[in-house]
Design an enzyme around this catalytic site. Sequence first.
Site, PDB file in Angstrom:
ATOM      1  N   ASN A 129       0.875  -1.160   0.000  1.00 44.75           N
ATOM      2  CA  ASN A 129       0.000   0.000   0.000  1.00 44.75           C
ATOM      3  C   ASN A 129       0.917   1.216   0.000  1.00 44.75           C
ATOM      4  OD1 ASN A 129      -1.639   2.178   0.541  1.00 44.75           O
ATOM      5  ND2 ASN A 129      -2.728   1.210   2.226  1.00 44.75           N
ATOM      6  N   ARG A 185       0.469   4.195   0.384  1.00 45.26           N
ATOM      7  CA  ARG A 185       0.147   5.243   1.368  1.00 45.26           C
ATOM      8  C   ARG A 185       0.593   4.851   2.778  1.00 45.26           C
ATOM      9  NH1 ARG A 185      -5.701   7.027   1.274  1.00 45.26           N
ATOM     10  NH2 ARG A 185      -4.794   8.752   2.409  1.00 45.26           N
ATOM     11  N   CYS A 186       1.031   3.617   2.956  1.00 44.53           N
ATOM     12  CA  CYS A 186       1.431   3.120   4.275  1.00 44.53           C
ATOM     13  C   CYS A 186       2.942   3.288   4.465  1.00 44.53           C
ATOM     14  CB  CYS A 186       1.051   1.647   4.395  1.00 44.53           C
ATOM     15  SG  CYS A 186       1.710   0.836   5.860  1.00 44.53           S
ATOM     16  N   GLN A 187       3.317   3.932   5.551  1.00 46.72           N
ATOM     17  CA  GLN A 187       4.737   4.179   5.814  1.00 46.72           C
ATOM     18  C   GLN A 187       5.522   2.871   5.950  1.00 46.72           C
ATOM     19  OE1 GLN A 187       5.548   6.660   9.198  1.00 46.72           O
ATOM     20  NE2 GLN A 187       7.735   6.425   8.994  1.00 46.72           N
ATOM     21  N   ARG A 219       6.035   1.343   2.543  1.00 49.29           N
ATOM     22  CA  ARG A 219       7.073   2.062   1.788  1.00 49.29           C
ATOM     23  C   ARG A 219       8.462   1.742   2.327  1.00 49.29           C
ATOM     24  NH1 ARG A 219       3.497   6.327   2.677  1.00 49.29           N
ATOM     25  NH2 ARG A 219       5.018   7.336   4.035  1.00 49.29           N
TER      26      ARG A 219
END
Length: 114
Positions: free
Chosen positions: A10, A12-14, A17
């Site tokens: 995802n 948008r997920c830290q 990433r």
Amino acid sequence: MAAQVTIYHNPRCQKSRQTLQLLRSHGVEPKIVEYLKTPPDARSLAKLVQQLGGRASDLVRDKDWRKLGLPQLEDPQQIFQALAERPELIERPIVVSGGKARLGRPPENVLELL
């Protein structure tokens, strides 16, 4: 030949990433599955749990599940079906390689697969 590495990601997920960056820093360019765009079905989720060596509940983002007021489920098939219908509730990231999987929480967990 090295095993294919896949990340259920995802962007948008830290943590997701960070895990992707960690893989790349180790010279691994994984196959990226953006599971919110192409959600895994219940059967695929069952296989992921088997590869994790865990329980169906290991795939659930508990905080988000509770926030939505969803009932606690015990039956793995019901959990897999619920996650297939609401992929935003899948814990992330999940990295798969060589028939095994690890949750990237913390990201360093996935290094066992390399």
